[in-house]
Design an enzyme around this catalytic site. Structure first.
Site, mmCIF file in Angstrom:
data_model
loop_
_atom_site.group_PDB
_atom_site.id
_atom_site.type_symbol
_atom_site.label_atom_id
_atom_site.label_comp_id
_atom_site.label_asym_id
_atom_site.label_seq_id
_atom_site.Cartn_x
_atom_site.Cartn_y
_atom_site.Cartn_z
ATOM 1 N N THR A 85 13.335 -5.653 31.536
ATOM 2 C CA THR A 85 12.967 -6.011 30.171
ATOM 3 C C THR A 85 13.746 -7.262 29.783
ATOM 4 O O THR A 85 14.969 -7.217 29.644
ATOM 5 C CB THR A 85 13.285 -4.856 29.200
ATOM 6 O OG1 THR A 85 12.539 -3.702 29.594
ATOM 7 C CG2 THR A 85 12.914 -5.226 27.780
ATOM 8 N N LYS A 112 6.421 -4.262 25.503
ATOM 9 C CA LYS A 112 7.657 -3.510 25.719
ATOM 10 C C LYS A 112 8.604 -3.642 24.526
ATOM 11 O O LYS A 112 9.312 -2.687 24.173
ATOM 12 C CB LYS A 112 8.357 -4.004 26.995
ATOM 13 C CG LYS A 112 9.664 -3.281 27.330
ATOM 14 C CD LYS A 112 9.454 -1.786 27.604
ATOM 15 C CE LYS A 112 10.767 -1.054 27.878
ATOM 16 N NZ LYS A 112 11.362 -1.376 29.174
ATOM 17 N N LYS A 131 20.692 -4.202 24.726
ATOM 18 C CA LYS A 131 20.158 -5.476 25.215
ATOM 19 C C LYS A 131 18.722 -5.656 24.742
ATOM 20 O O LYS A 131 18.335 -6.732 24.271
ATOM 21 C CB LYS A 131 20.234 -5.513 26.733
ATOM 22 C CG LYS A 131 19.638 -6.772 27.377
ATOM 23 C CD LYS A 131 18.215 -6.557 27.879
ATOM 24 C CE LYS A 131 18.166 -5.544 28.998
ATOM 25 N NZ LYS A 131 16.794 -5.390 29.527
#
Length: 292
Positions: A99, A174, A242
């Site tokens: 990601t 995502k 993150k």
């Protein structure tokens, strides 16, 4: 089945994913920056050929998969001085499951295209359970032809597989997924606290609420872990932090406030600050922010 593929990054997710490819008959050359990892052993036990260098993994591979951490990790593994692009044959397809956000995916895709290599961004969701069982959701961005070439491999690792649009689109979906995951955990933590205050068995919450409008993958798979303090990582706090950082960056560019994201990020950061182990715990450890 004789196709040889490379799998770079055999962590919590990658180890199981590489193992599932091997079980489907693919020849998998696996590499991890840190050899002494549980995921490496999981992959090896399923027949993945663990090799000592990234070059050895990529050489001769028809498709190169990567599953690492943040943007710098992907750039190093794919584009670095000893990255996959250096050793891959022309027209090799590189697929990244990390990601990293849409802009990074587009930048990497262009750099690879300049070297006559193809790229798909294919972030995943489903945690270690989905990786183990081959039921991941795989959100893909890229060209239709590349997606079709990768689809048989995706089907060995995932259940819901969707081409979301051009390069960067998988990452865009995502980001939305991570908002839903983070905020879902806020609800689960608070529901379990209220259940406890009322003397309820947390299993009741999972079984009853899970069948109605409040049902979710997170409630079914993480609800009891939240309630019982099982913070074994399937997806670590350091990784969701993150991801939420990437969400914030996109929101800032779009000048869009996301107060729910701010709340979830604050709770995760409170846990991160508790001790040295917190970053490595599963996201269900958000509950620790309510206990301290």
């Amino acid at each position: 089945m004789s196709q040889t593929v490379a799998f770079l990054g055999l962590g919590v997710m990658g180890g199981y994913m590489a193992a599932n490819l091997a079980r489907q008959g693919y020849t998998v050359q696996g590499w991890n920056r840190t050899p002494q990892k549980t995921g490496v052993n999981i992959a090896a036990s399923a027949g993945v050929q663990i090799v000592p260098t990234l070059e050895a993994a990529v050489t001769g591979a028809k498709v190169v998969f990567s599953c690492v951490g943040d943007v710098p990790d992907v750039e190093a593994v794919l584009l670095g001085e000893s990255g996959a692009a250096r050793y891959a044959s022309p027209q090799t397809l590189l697929v990244d499951f990390s990601t990293i956000g849409s802009q990074a995916a587009k930048t990497i895709a262009q750099a690879l295209a300049d070297q006559n290599l193809s790229f798909l961004d294919a972030p995943i969701s489903g945690g270690d359970v989905g990786a183990k069982n081959g039921t991941l959701t795989i959100m893909v961005g890229g060209r239709e032809a590349d997606f079709q070439a990768a689809l048989p491999y995706f089907e060995a690792m995932g259940k819901t597989i969707r081409l979301c649009g051009p390069v960067g689109s998988g990452q865009a979906v995502k980001m939305c997924n991570q908002i839903l995951c983070a905020l879902n955990l806020v609800g689960i933590c608070e529901a379990m606290i209220l259940a406890e205050k009322q003397g309820l068995d947390p299993q009741i919450i999972v079984e009853v609420c899970g069948t109605g409008a409040a049902g979710s993958w997170a409630l079914s798979n993480l609800g009891l872990k939240v309630a019982t303090g099982d913070f074994t990582p399937g997806f670590m706090i350091k990784h969701i932090l993150k991801d939420l950082r990437l969400v914030r960056e996109i929101a800032a560019t779009a000048r869009q406030e996301l107060p729910g994201v701010a709340l979830a990020e604050d709770l995760f950061k409170r846990v991160e600050a508790l001790d040295e182990l917190a970053r490595e715990q599963g996201t269900q450890a958000m509950m620790r922010a309510y206990r301290n």
